[in-house]
Design a protein around this motif. Structure first.
Motif, PDB file in Angstrom:
ATOM      1  N   PHE A  18      12.433  12.260 -13.033  1.00 41.78           N
ATOM      2  CA  PHE A  18      12.192  13.278 -14.313  1.00 41.78           C
ATOM      3  C   PHE A  18      11.030  14.098 -13.850  1.00 41.78           C
ATOM      4  O   PHE A  18      10.132  13.538 -13.723  1.00 41.78           O
ATOM      5  N   PRO A  19      11.331  15.498 -13.902  1.00 44.22           N
ATOM      6  CA  PRO A  19      10.020  16.241 -13.597  1.00 44.22           C
ATOM      7  C   PRO A  19       9.250  16.228 -14.789  1.00 44.22           C
ATOM      8  O   PRO A  19       9.791  15.963 -15.861  1.00 44.22           O
ATOM      9  N   ARG A  31      15.465  28.024 -18.781  1.00 47.88           N
ATOM     10  CA  ARG A  31      16.213  27.023 -18.880  1.00 47.88           C
ATOM     11  C   ARG A  31      15.498  25.754 -19.034  1.00 47.88           C
ATOM     12  O   ARG A  31      15.934  24.791 -19.151  1.00 47.88           O
ATOM     13  N   SER A  32      14.111  25.877 -18.752  1.00 49.97           N
ATOM     14  CA  SER A  32      13.406  24.827 -18.774  1.00 49.97           C
ATOM     15  C   SER A  32      13.099  24.302 -20.476  1.00 49.97           C
ATOM     16  O   SER A  32      12.896  25.197 -21.147  1.00 49.97           O
ATOM     17  N   PHE A  41      14.978  13.492 -21.658  1.00 52.11           N
ATOM     18  CA  PHE A  41      15.120  12.366 -20.944  1.00 52.11           C
ATOM     19  C   PHE A  41      16.590  11.787 -21.026  1.00 52.11           C
ATOM     20  O   PHE A  41      17.264  11.538 -20.023  1.00 52.11           O
ATOM     21  N   GLU A  42      17.285  11.929 -22.189  1.00 49.19           N
ATOM     22  CA  GLU A  42      18.636  11.372 -22.322  1.00 49.19           C
ATOM     23  C   GLU A  42      19.675  12.286 -21.447  1.00 49.19           C
ATOM     24  O   GLU A  42      20.457  11.998 -20.884  1.00 49.19           O
ATOM     25  N   GLN A  43      19.165  13.737 -21.442  1.00 51.38           N
ATOM     26  CA  GLN A  43      20.306  14.550 -20.813  1.00 51.38           C
ATOM     27  C   GLN A  43      20.173  14.377 -19.429  1.00 51.38           C
ATOM     28  O   GLN A  43      21.211  14.159 -18.599  1.00 51.38           O
ATOM     29  N   LEU A  44      19.177  14.140 -18.884  1.00 53.26           N
ATOM     30  CA  LEU A  44      18.781  13.747 -17.382  1.00 53.26           C
ATOM     31  C   LEU A  44      19.313  12.718 -16.879  1.00 53.26           C
ATOM     32  O   LEU A  44      19.996  12.360 -16.036  1.00 53.26           O
ATOM     33  N   PRO A 395      15.742  19.945 -18.650  1.00 54.54           N
ATOM     34  CA  PRO A 395      16.543  18.589 -17.775  1.00 54.54           C
ATOM     35  C   PRO A 395      17.942  19.078 -17.413  1.00 54.54           C
ATOM     36  O   PRO A 395      18.494  17.954 -16.885  1.00 54.54           O
ATOM     37  N   GLY A 396      18.069  20.119 -17.200  1.00 59.53           N
ATOM     38  CA  GLY A 396      19.200  20.456 -16.611  1.00 59.53           C
ATOM     39  C   GLY A 396      19.353  20.723 -14.875  1.00 59.53           C
ATOM     40  O   GLY A 396      20.336  21.176 -14.204  1.00 59.53           O
ATOM     41  N   GLY A 397      18.197  20.237 -14.145  1.00 59.67           N
ATOM     42  CA  GLY A 397      18.450  20.515 -12.714  1.00 59.67           C
ATOM     43  C   GLY A 397      18.944  19.620 -12.008  1.00 59.67           C
ATOM     44  O   GLY A 397      19.287  19.769 -10.685  1.00 59.67           O
ATOM     45  N   LEU A 398      19.604  18.672 -12.456  1.00 60.46           N
ATOM     46  CA  LEU A 398      20.720  17.772 -11.801  1.00 60.46           C
ATOM     47  C   LEU A 398      22.124  18.151 -11.691  1.00 60.46           C
ATOM     48  O   LEU A 398      23.066  17.668 -10.792  1.00 60.46           O
TER      49      LEU A 398
END
Length: 437
Positions: A18-19, A31-32, A41-44, A395-398
């Protein structure tokens, strides 16, 4: 006992970091989102689980970093306590492992073993502990007994800490019988009875982060996973051979320790598009202020009068230990300064451009097909057992990696198409620790 799949090709392990607590994160991107809100946390974590990752990994910060006597707000504005977050995530995820970074210098074995065992029960056997140490008296000011430990002492304390935790977890038999424990050692002298029965995977998975000689030895002795970083295939292979070669003297085999470097990934429809996106991300990560900060850390002096788009100082570093607090100290600052100045002269780069080029993390940059090939190559050639992805967006980086790269790895037969077990040890292909009857 873990049953390993019959597969002629070495499978890749994947995890998500988690960044939000380092300069990898791009806060300026629209988007951050928040690094505090549970929804992030939940989304990632849900995205990582959708991608069938082994585990979701949280860092720890025990004091806010300071630079020139002030909180440095370009990379962190606060961190919630990791185990609390993971206990909440256990309720909204089903299979993915949940890893917390917890410091072995500022905690006590009984309390931490209890908290980790509780998470392992609540999650059905998905808990992991990333063991870190600190010799930083600045951080230690937040704690009653202070924080300074010599380097050798902090690793010996960590090794004994892990051993004591395992003694506590083993003080309950697999059939539910509690026995008194007693430990007498250099750092800990405790006795009593542990309150939490043996957890679903026996012991939480132990992760160690670090590349130093002491860190490698500690990982070989005590860890199930080592979180590292190396920039090339050759460096990765050398690290792999070195660390795996240390296992035998502790009665361990190569499969008992997974090597998972932290990496970033940038995808594009073409190689050129991916490189352009990566360059833009690096420009966002290394703002003018962050460029000067990076140089000040090396030179050890106030360089606020310098233009980040201009040349480097022409004098050598004058180290000032109080300039930056809460960050890992760099090595030979004079050699580092000369290396950066030489790069600047050779390529005609400004301060900011040099920092961008010299401080980039290991990255896989390219089309989804090219990135999948590189990941497979690193694992097939024993430069890693897998990777911990560190996205630049919270949290959308993955999302893009899970949607575009994971299916390609699955098609090639080097990544699972479903979880085969329920515990983190089963995801990692680690045997459950033998219970003491």
């Amino acid at each position: 006992m873990t049953v390993r799949p019959r597969n002629s090709r070495k499978e890749i392990h994947l995890a998500a970091h988690f960044p939000g607590v380092n300069s990898t994160t791009v806060w300026a991107d629209p988007r951050s989102r928040s690094q505090i809100a549970f929804a992030s946390f939940e989304q990632l974590a849900r995205t990582a689980e959708r991608g069938l990752f082994d585990f979701f990994f949280l860092a720890e910060g025990l004091r806010l970093r300071e630079h020139k006597g002030r909180i440095h707000d370009l990379d962190v504005v606060g961190r919630p306590e990791s185990l609390t977050v993971l206990n909440a995530l256990a309720a909204v995820t089903e299979r993915i492992g949940l890893a917390a970074t917890v410091n072995a210098t500022f905690n006590e074995p009984y309390e931490l073993a209890r908290r980790l065992a509780t998470l392992d029960h609540l999650s059905g056997g998905r808990a992991a502990w990333n063991v870190v140490t600190s010799s930083d008296a600045f951080t230690g000011e937040n704690f009653r007994r202070g924080g300074y430990l010599d380097r050798a002492d902090r690793y010996s304390r960590a090794a004994e800490f892990v051993a004591v935790a395992r003694e506590l977890w083993d003080s309950w038999t697999p059939d539910g019988l509690s026995r008194p424990f007693a430990h007498r050692g250099q750092h800990f002298d405790i006795a009593g009875e542990f309150t939490v029965p043996r957890s679903p995977q026996g012991h939480p998975v132990v992760i160690q982060a670090g590349d130093s000689g002491e860190g490698r030895e500690f990982a070989a002795q005590a860890a199930d996973v080592i979180f590292t970083r190396h920039g090339t295939l050759e460096d990765g292979r050398a690290f792999y051979v070195d660390v795996k070669g240390r296992l035998a003297k502790y009665g361990r085999s190569a499969d008992d320790l997974k090597i998972m470097p932290g990496v970033t990934v940038v995808l594009g429809d073409t190689a050129a598009e991916a490189q352009e996106k990566a360059a833009e991300i690096r420009r966002q990560q290394v703002s003018p202020q962050n460029a000067i900060l990076a140089v000040e850390q090396i030179w050890g002096t106030d360089l606020s009068s310098y233009d980040p788009d201009g040349p480097f100082p022409d004098f050598d570093p004058v180290p000032d230990a109080s300039l930056t607090q809460g960050r890992t100290r760099r090595g030979d600052t004079v050699a580092m300064a000369e290396k950066w100045r030489a790069l600047s002269r050779q390529k005609g780069l400004s301060i900011r451009q040099t920092v961008i080029e010299a401080s980039g993390r290991q990255s896989f940059i390219g089309t989804p097909e090219a990135v999948a090939t590189e990941l497979e190559t690193f694992v097939r050639q024993d430069a890693a057992d897998g990777f911990i992805l560190v996205p630049h967006l919270t949290p959308g980086g993955l999302d893009e990696f899970v949607d575009r790269v994971v299916p390609l790895l699955q098609e090639r037969g080097v990544f699972r198409t479903e979880y085969r077990g329920t515990t983190l040890r089963s995801h990692l292909g680690l045997l459950d620790p033998a219970g003491k009857g």
